[in-house]
Design a protein around this motif. Structure first.
Motif, PDB file in Angstrom:
ATOM      1  N   LEU A   1      35.859  49.677  34.222  1.00  0.00           N
ATOM      2  CA  LEU A   1      35.508  48.630  33.526  1.00  0.00           C
ATOM      3  C   LEU A   1      34.242  47.909  34.064  1.00  0.00           C
ATOM      4  N   ARG A   2      33.204  48.113  33.537  1.00  0.00           N
ATOM      5  CA  ARG A   2      32.024  47.492  34.012  1.00  0.00           C
ATOM      6  C   ARG A   2      31.707  46.309  33.599  1.00  0.00           C
ATOM      7  N   GLU A   3      30.772  45.343  34.245  1.00  0.00           N
ATOM      8  CA  GLU A   3      30.571  44.129  33.986  1.00  0.00           C
ATOM      9  C   GLU A   3      30.129  44.023  32.352  1.00  0.00           C
ATOM     10  N   ALA A   4      29.534  45.155  32.052  1.00  0.00           N
ATOM     11  CA  ALA A   4      28.971  45.187  30.702  1.00  0.00           C
ATOM     12  C   ALA A   4      30.182  45.216  29.566  1.00  0.00           C
ATOM     13  N   ALA A   5      31.566  45.384  29.966  1.00  0.00           N
ATOM     14  CA  ALA A   5      32.539  45.496  28.933  1.00  0.00           C
ATOM     15  C   ALA A   5      32.948  44.097  28.748  1.00  0.00           C
ATOM     16  N   PHE A   6      32.436  43.119  29.642  1.00  0.00           N
ATOM     17  CA  PHE A   6      33.089  41.627  29.387  1.00  0.00           C
ATOM     18  C   PHE A   6      31.989  40.895  28.727  1.00  0.00           C
ATOM     19  N   GLU A   7      32.491  39.686  28.048  1.00  0.00           N
ATOM     20  CA  GLU A   7      31.800  38.809  27.476  1.00  0.00           C
ATOM     21  C   GLU A   7      31.263  37.791  28.626  1.00  0.00           C
ATOM     22  N   SER A   8      32.105  37.847  29.594  1.00  0.00           N
ATOM     23  CA  SER A   8      31.695  36.872  30.906  1.00  0.00           C
ATOM     24  C   SER A   8      32.702  37.474  31.993  1.00  0.00           C
ATOM     25  N   TYR A   9      32.093  37.791  33.230  1.00  0.00           N
ATOM     26  CA  TYR A   9      32.730  38.273  34.328  1.00  0.00           C
ATOM     27  C   TYR A   9      32.134  37.757  35.623  1.00  0.00           C
ATOM     28  N   ALA A  10      32.881  37.341  36.370  1.00  0.00           N
ATOM     29  CA  ALA A  10      32.621  36.557  37.693  1.00  0.00           C
ATOM     30  C   ALA A  10      33.532  37.139  38.587  1.00  0.00           C
ATOM     31  N   CYS A  11      33.130  37.477  39.707  1.00  0.00           N
ATOM     32  CA  CYS A  11      33.886  37.917  40.753  1.00  0.00           C
ATOM     33  C   CYS A  11      33.156  37.346  42.367  1.00  0.00           C
ATOM     34  N   GLU A  12      33.697  36.257  42.711  1.00  0.00           N
ATOM     35  CA  GLU A  12      33.143  35.566  43.754  1.00  0.00           C
ATOM     36  C   GLU A  12      33.530  36.549  45.127  1.00  0.00           C
ATOM     37  N   VAL A  13      34.771  36.982  45.155  1.00  0.00           N
ATOM     38  CA  VAL A  13      35.315  37.894  46.242  1.00  0.00           C
ATOM     39  C   VAL A  13      35.910  39.001  45.845  1.00  0.00           C
ATOM     40  N   PRO A  14      35.597  40.092  46.584  1.00  0.00           N
ATOM     41  CA  PRO A  14      36.505  41.354  46.035  1.00  0.00           C
ATOM     42  C   PRO A  14      37.685  41.040  46.079  1.00  0.00           C
ATOM     43  N   MET A  15      38.633  41.339  45.024  1.00  0.00           N
ATOM     44  CA  MET A  15      39.895  41.282  45.173  1.00  0.00           C
ATOM     45  C   MET A  15      40.730  42.366  44.617  1.00  0.00           C
ATOM     46  N   THR A  16      41.889  42.897  45.146  1.00  0.00           N
ATOM     47  CA  THR A  16      42.794  43.852  44.398  1.00  0.00           C
ATOM     48  C   THR A  16      44.008  43.405  44.086  1.00  0.00           C
ATOM     49  N   LEU A  17      44.236  43.662  42.643  1.00  0.00           N
ATOM     50  CA  LEU A  17      45.445  42.998  42.069  1.00  0.00           C
ATOM     51  C   LEU A  17      46.551  44.225  41.669  1.00  0.00           C
TER      52      LEU A  17
END
Lengths: 14, 255
Positions: free
Chosen positions: B49-65
């Motif tokens: 799911l690329r950033e383009a899919a989102f209305e807003s997207y911010a990821c300060e640090v890479p995370m694994t959920l």
């Protein structure tokens, strides 16, 4: 009956 | 991460839930992605799911959920298809994520927390193969062919030649095959069948797995099948506006 192969036969862990 | 509508996320979940029970979602500045094997280790699923899919997207640090798809699905089913979805993961408190659903008029807002899991997901390296054959066609047509032939027999053979692409199923008491020719008549891109191949090939796959794969038709009006001798087939659904994709690599059956 053809035998089902597994993914690990084709792709290695990164 | 904020999606304008929950529908995309619901469809993605529906497309993988039969195959993947729990998986790590890797989040970085590029977007959210997952790669997982089904329990039978016959299909590798990749979602981007690329950033383009989102209305807003911010990821300060890479995370694994680490997400258990079952409760994730239950929470998502509480969201209306048109409701905005916001997913929040805090770096200080990594034992859960928050999901907030809001509908346009904001007269209704619902908030959920989903516990995260510790999943030691092994990533598989998928080699960039140059494919012996590639077929792009309407995803609904591929879904119908697979669903119909899966009723005829449990083995689905896909053959590519100058005749076109032939799908064949063989059961105990019946056999069926459907041939598709490259379509030049239709002008609508999404209705076209395009076939390219370097040499004829024929491979057999498990129809029940291909059936589960075709559920992703809800995500894209076209599907691309990439085949190569003695290689898993790649079934790819590209979401529009470069929002992302879902790819399935299904291991073949040996003749």
């Amino acid at each position: 009956k053809p035998r089902q192969l597994l993914i690990s036969r084709f792709f290695a862990p990164a | 991460a904020r999606l304008p509508r929950s529908a995309v996320l619901k469809k993605i979940l529906d497309s993988v839930k039969d195959l993947v029970k729990e998986t790590n979602w890797d989040c970085n500045e590029e977007g959210m992605s997952m790669q997982a094997l089904d329990t039978g280790r016959i299909v590798l699923v990749e979602v981007m799911l690329r950033e383009a899919a989102f209305e807003s997207y911010a990821c300060e640090v890479p995370m694994t959920l680490g997400i258990d798809m079952e409760p994730f699905g239950k929470v998502l089913r509480c969201a209306g298809g048109d409701e905005k979805v916001t997913i929040k993961a805090s770096r200080n408190d990594q034992d859960h994520i928050e999901l907030v659903f809001e509908n346009e008029e904001k007269e209704r807002m619902s908030a959920f927390e989903l516990k995260l899991m510790d999943i030691d997901g092994e990533h598989m390296a998928v080699p960039d193969a140059e494919w012996g054959a590639e077929i792009s066609m309407p995803s609904s047509e591929f879904k119908k062919i697979v669903m119909d032939l899966a009723e005829i027999g449990s083995d689905l053979t896909i053959a590519v030649s100058k005749l076109g692409v032939t799908f064949t199923a063989q059961g105990n008491n019946c056999k069926g095959s459907m041939v598709l020719q490259p379509s030049t008549a239709v002008d609508k891109k999404s209705e076209q069948v395009a076939i390219s191949f370097t040499e004829p090939l024929e491979m057999t796959f498990a129809a029940p797995y291909m059936k589960m794969i075709t559920k992703a038709a809800a995500l894209s009006s076209t599907v691309t099948l990439s085949l190569d001798e003695a290689c898993p087939i790649c079934v790819r659904y590209e979401m529009e506006d470069n929002a992302g994709h879902i790819k399935y690599y299904l291991a073949p059956k040996e003749d």
